[in-house]
Design a protein around this motif. Sequence first.
Motif, PDB file in Angstrom:
ATOM      1  N   ASN A   1       0.840  -1.194   0.000  1.00  0.00           N
ATOM      2  CA  ASN A   1       0.000   0.000   0.000  1.00  0.00           C
ATOM      3  C   ASN A   1       0.879   1.251   0.000  1.00  0.00           C
ATOM      4  O   ASN A   1       2.113   1.172   0.054  1.00  0.00           O
ATOM      5  CB  ASN A   1      -0.937   0.008   1.214  1.00  0.00           C
ATOM      6  CG  ASN A   1      -0.184  -0.131   2.519  1.00  0.00           C
ATOM      7  OD1 ASN A   1       0.678   0.691   2.843  1.00  0.00           O
ATOM      8  ND2 ASN A   1      -0.477  -1.196   3.279  1.00  0.00           N
ATOM      9  N   ALA A   2       0.222   2.403  -0.050  1.00  0.00           N
ATOM     10  CA  ALA A   2       0.920   3.673  -0.184  1.00  0.00           C
ATOM     11  C   ALA A   2       1.760   4.032   1.041  1.00  0.00           C
ATOM     12  O   ALA A   2       2.644   4.891   0.950  1.00  0.00           O
ATOM     13  CB  ALA A   2      -0.087   4.782  -0.462  1.00  0.00           C
ATOM     14  N   HIS A   3       1.515   3.430   2.188  1.00  0.00           N
ATOM     15  CA  HIS A   3       2.323   3.726   3.368  1.00  0.00           C
ATOM     16  C   HIS A   3       3.767   3.261   3.184  1.00  0.00           C
ATOM     17  O   HIS A   3       4.692   3.854   3.749  1.00  0.00           O
ATOM     18  CB  HIS A   3       1.727   3.050   4.606  1.00  0.00           C
ATOM     19  CG  HIS A   3       0.387   3.593   4.994  1.00  0.00           C
ATOM     20  ND1 HIS A   3       0.192   4.906   5.359  1.00  0.00           N
ATOM     21  CD2 HIS A   3      -0.840   3.006   5.050  1.00  0.00           C
ATOM     22  CE1 HIS A   3      -1.092   5.107   5.637  1.00  0.00           C
ATOM     23  NE2 HIS A   3      -1.736   3.968   5.462  1.00  0.00           N
ATOM     24  N   TYR A   4       3.952   2.197   2.414  1.00  0.00           N
ATOM     25  CA  TYR A   4       5.284   1.600   2.280  1.00  0.00           C
ATOM     26  C   TYR A   4       5.811   1.590   0.846  1.00  0.00           C
ATOM     27  O   TYR A   4       7.027   1.574   0.644  1.00  0.00           O
ATOM     28  CB  TYR A   4       5.262   0.156   2.811  1.00  0.00           C
ATOM     29  CG  TYR A   4       4.929   0.075   4.273  1.00  0.00           C
ATOM     30  CD1 TYR A   4       5.914   0.281   5.242  1.00  0.00           C
ATOM     31  CD2 TYR A   4       3.630  -0.155   4.701  1.00  0.00           C
ATOM     32  CE1 TYR A   4       5.608   0.231   6.593  1.00  0.00           C
ATOM     33  CE2 TYR A   4       3.310  -0.204   6.051  1.00  0.00           C
ATOM     34  CZ  TYR A   4       4.304  -0.003   6.995  1.00  0.00           C
ATOM     35  OH  TYR A   4       4.003  -0.041   8.325  1.00  0.00           O
ATOM     36  N   VAL A   5       4.927   1.593  -0.147  1.00  0.00           N
ATOM     37  CA  VAL A   5       5.368   1.509  -1.542  1.00  0.00           C
ATOM     38  C   VAL A   5       5.612   2.908  -2.092  1.00  0.00           C
ATOM     39  O   VAL A   5       4.745   3.794  -1.989  1.00  0.00           O
ATOM     40  CB  VAL A   5       4.321   0.783  -2.406  1.00  0.00           C
ATOM     41  CG1 VAL A   5       4.738   0.796  -3.878  1.00  0.00           C
ATOM     42  CG2 VAL A   5       4.146  -0.655  -1.924  1.00  0.00           C
ATOM     43  N   ASP A   6       6.790   3.119  -2.675  1.00  0.00           N
ATOM     44  CA  ASP A   6       7.134   4.405  -3.283  1.00  0.00           C
ATOM     45  C   ASP A   6       6.537   4.511  -4.690  1.00  0.00           C
ATOM     46  O   ASP A   6       5.926   5.510  -5.045  1.00  0.00           O
ATOM     47  CB  ASP A   6       8.656   4.554  -3.356  1.00  0.00           C
ATOM     48  CG  ASP A   6       9.076   5.861  -3.998  1.00  0.00           C
ATOM     49  OD1 ASP A   6       9.000   6.891  -3.324  1.00  0.00           O
ATOM     50  OD2 ASP A   6       9.453   5.843  -5.195  1.00  0.00           O
TER      51      ASP A   6
ATOM     52  N   TRP B   1      -3.722   3.048  -2.839  1.00  0.00           N
ATOM     53  CA  TRP B   1      -2.653   3.454  -3.743  1.00  0.00           C
ATOM     54  C   TRP B   1      -2.545   4.965  -3.956  1.00  0.00           C
ATOM     55  O   TRP B   1      -1.744   5.400  -4.787  1.00  0.00           O
ATOM     56  CB  TRP B   1      -2.816   2.764  -5.101  1.00  0.00           C
ATOM     57  CG  TRP B   1      -2.675   1.286  -5.007  1.00  0.00           C
ATOM     58  CD1 TRP B   1      -3.649   0.359  -5.190  1.00  0.00           C
ATOM     59  CD2 TRP B   1      -1.482   0.548  -4.689  1.00  0.00           C
ATOM     60  NE1 TRP B   1      -3.150  -0.910  -5.009  1.00  0.00           N
ATOM     61  CE2 TRP B   1      -1.816  -0.822  -4.694  1.00  0.00           C
ATOM     62  CE3 TRP B   1      -0.174   0.920  -4.389  1.00  0.00           C
ATOM     63  CZ2 TRP B   1      -0.887  -1.821  -4.429  1.00  0.00           C
ATOM     64  CZ3 TRP B   1       0.750  -0.069  -4.117  1.00  0.00           C
ATOM     65  CH2 TRP B   1       0.393  -1.424  -4.145  1.00  0.00           C
ATOM     66  N   ALA B   2      -3.318   5.762  -3.252  1.00  0.00           N
ATOM     67  CA  ALA B   2      -3.271   7.212  -3.456  1.00  0.00           C
ATOM     68  C   ALA B   2      -1.848   7.741  -3.267  1.00  0.00           C
ATOM     69  O   ALA B   2      -1.209   7.499  -2.243  1.00  0.00           O
ATOM     70  CB  ALA B   2      -4.223   7.902  -2.488  1.00  0.00           C
ATOM     71  N   GLY B   3      -1.349   8.451  -4.276  1.00  0.00           N
ATOM     72  CA  GLY B   3      -0.010   9.028  -4.206  1.00  0.00           C
ATOM     73  C   GLY B   3       1.096   8.138  -4.715  1.00  0.00           C
ATOM     74  O   GLY B   3       2.259   8.561  -4.760  1.00  0.00           O
ATOM     75  N   VAL B   4       0.789   6.903  -5.114  1.00  0.00           N
ATOM     76  CA  VAL B   4       1.806   5.970  -5.623  1.00  0.00           C
ATOM     77  C   VAL B   4       1.735   5.954  -7.153  1.00  0.00           C
ATOM     78  O   VAL B   4       0.738   5.497  -7.715  1.00  0.00           O
ATOM     79  CB  VAL B   4       1.589   4.543  -5.088  1.00  0.00           C
ATOM     80  CG1 VAL B   4       2.613   3.579  -5.694  1.00  0.00           C
ATOM     81  CG2 VAL B   4       1.670   4.528  -3.572  1.00  0.00           C
TER      82      VAL B   4
ATOM     83  N   LYS C   1       9.543   2.517  -0.181  1.00  0.00           N
ATOM     84  CA  LYS C   1      10.109   3.763   0.317  1.00  0.00           C
ATOM     85  C   LYS C   1      11.384   3.476   1.112  1.00  0.00           C
ATOM     86  O   LYS C   1      11.560   2.395   1.680  1.00  0.00           O
ATOM     87  CB  LYS C   1       9.091   4.491   1.194  1.00  0.00           C
ATOM     88  CG  LYS C   1       7.867   4.972   0.417  1.00  0.00           C
ATOM     89  CD  LYS C   1       6.866   5.658   1.323  1.00  0.00           C
ATOM     90  CE  LYS C   1       5.666   6.165   0.512  1.00  0.00           C
ATOM     91  NZ  LYS C   1       4.643   6.810   1.363  1.00  0.00           N
ATOM     92  N   ARG C   2      12.230   4.470   1.147  1.00  0.00           N
ATOM     93  CA  ARG C   2      13.491   4.317   1.891  1.00  0.00           C
ATOM     94  C   ARG C   2      13.227   4.326   3.395  1.00  0.00           C
ATOM     95  O   ARG C   2      12.371   5.066   3.889  1.00  0.00           O
ATOM     96  CB  ARG C   2      14.459   5.437   1.541  1.00  0.00           C
ATOM     97  CG  ARG C   2      14.931   5.394   0.094  1.00  0.00           C
ATOM     98  CD  ARG C   2      15.955   6.481  -0.168  1.00  0.00           C
ATOM     99  NE  ARG C   2      16.374   6.488  -1.556  1.00  0.00           N
ATOM    100  CZ  ARG C   2      17.315   5.709  -2.074  1.00  0.00           C
ATOM    101  NH1 ARG C   2      17.964   4.857  -1.271  1.00  0.00           N
ATOM    102  NH2 ARG C   2      17.633   5.772  -3.347  1.00  0.00           N
ATOM    103  N   ALA C   3      13.985   3.507   4.110  1.00  0.00           N
ATOM    104  CA  ALA C   3      13.923   3.525   5.576  1.00  0.00           C
ATOM    105  C   ALA C   3      14.599   4.792   6.098  1.00  0.00           C
ATOM    106  O   ALA C   3      15.490   5.342   5.442  1.00  0.00           O
ATOM    107  CB  ALA C   3      14.605   2.286   6.142  1.00  0.00           C
TER     108      ALA C   3
END
Length: 514
Positions: free
Chosen positions: A231-236, A355-358, A380-382
């Motif tokens: 999801n968008a929290h973790y996927v860039d 997926w909003a924002g991805v 996304k980067r840690a």
Amino acid sequence: MSEPAASDDWVNPLRDSRDKRLPRIAGPCALVIFGVTGDLARRKLMPAIYDLANRGLLPPGFALVGFARRDWSDEDFGKIVHDAVRDHSRTPFREDVWERLSEGLRFVKGSFDDPASFQELASTLATLERERGTGGNHGFYLAIPPDAFPVVLKQLSEAGLARSNDSQWRRVVIEKPFGHDLASARELNAVVNEVFPEDTVFRIDHYLGKETVQNILALRFANQLFDPIWNAHYVDHVQITMAEDIGLGGRAGYYDGIGAARDVIQNHLLQLLAFTAMEEPISFEPSELQAEKIKVLSATTLAQPLDETTARGQYAGGWQGGTRVVGLLEEDGFSQDSTTETFAAITLEVDTRRWAGVPFYLRTGKRLGRRVTEIAVIFKRAPHLPFDRTMTEELGQNALVIRVQPDEGVTMRFGSKVPGSSMEVRDVNMDFSYGQAFTESSPEAYERLILDMLLGEPSLFPVNAEVELSWEILDPALAAWAAEGKPEPYEAGTWGPPSADEMMHRTGREWRRP
């Protein structure tokens, strides 16, 4: 009442009927191929039918009927099928299997606009029903150009071959392209559905028959490991690539005026996006899968502005695999003024809570660096708070890469400490390969899709709404490109035009180099 005691030769029929691992065998039926003299029939369809027979998935009385203008007898047609099977089948040739299959081969000589030819086809199918026990169940495979669909469909209808009833089914298989824009797709769908109801129409997208594409569903929904981060929290961002290293010599008649976006993005890549971004279906019933794909495509749009979020190109001469190759405009059949793109890239937004924002980046091209189809989910980067810059300077972003072809499998990229006394983190890969993990080779896509059609299993076939939504998504880019004129040239053997890299660099990202 207690269940009978278990024994080596007894199988509980109730449990057996619910075991989804067991292969399903097609019931009595006949398959008619229009365009049986073409390359698709010879290289893909006939070998797939033999492979199904060799695996025991076709009924004993199965019949295959070829329809073409050639002056062939049944024996001549049998020789054509035999040679195609010998040259292109996946499974070993077995004489006993071939003999059973060849008993059901028939050929009807005729033209698409001749009603008498279709009456002869009806007579041949009626004879097969009596002699082979096909049950009057007929599938019609239209391996022909779309402009021939209306006349063939009309002839099938007038010959009484298109009507199903409670005891007999009739189905039609259509190959892409499904139109060349939204208006033509709607017109084509109306023509087809006038003769065959939508639940009897099977639109072939051979990519959806590949094991790795189907494994997207298993990877996502059978493993708790991935769902929390999908999801968008973790996927860039997500990159979906279909690259080919071959050119278009000899294919001008089909490809010129079509281009990479219509040929690949509208169908293959948007379907891969739907599988990647869809929500979990209630079940794997066809209607549930299709409903979730339609939801995703309904929420998908091109990112704006198009001059910054899309790119297209046309290959020029260059070096490919140590060989000097010509550009598209020097290929046979293409004019010097051709504006057909051989590379296309688009940026899509999926406006859902997940997926909003991805951004989803889709690209395809000819004469690229290598042949590969993959879905890359880039995370996304840690924050890396415990590490200083030098410790992680060689660390990229975590990624999950689903390889659709040619080396089917899944790769996970993550950071690991480099052996030594200092703290240094570098990318490493964890790899799963179908070829190494399973001893059984994967069936060809056409095997799966033809069998699904004979079984009446439409899960992997796009329906009207999916086709039309895909064109709705792509049409604005096609219109914008048409107004631009010629595509940007790129050197053969590279990864596309500079504008494709600029498209990514504007957001601080870059394309993967598979």
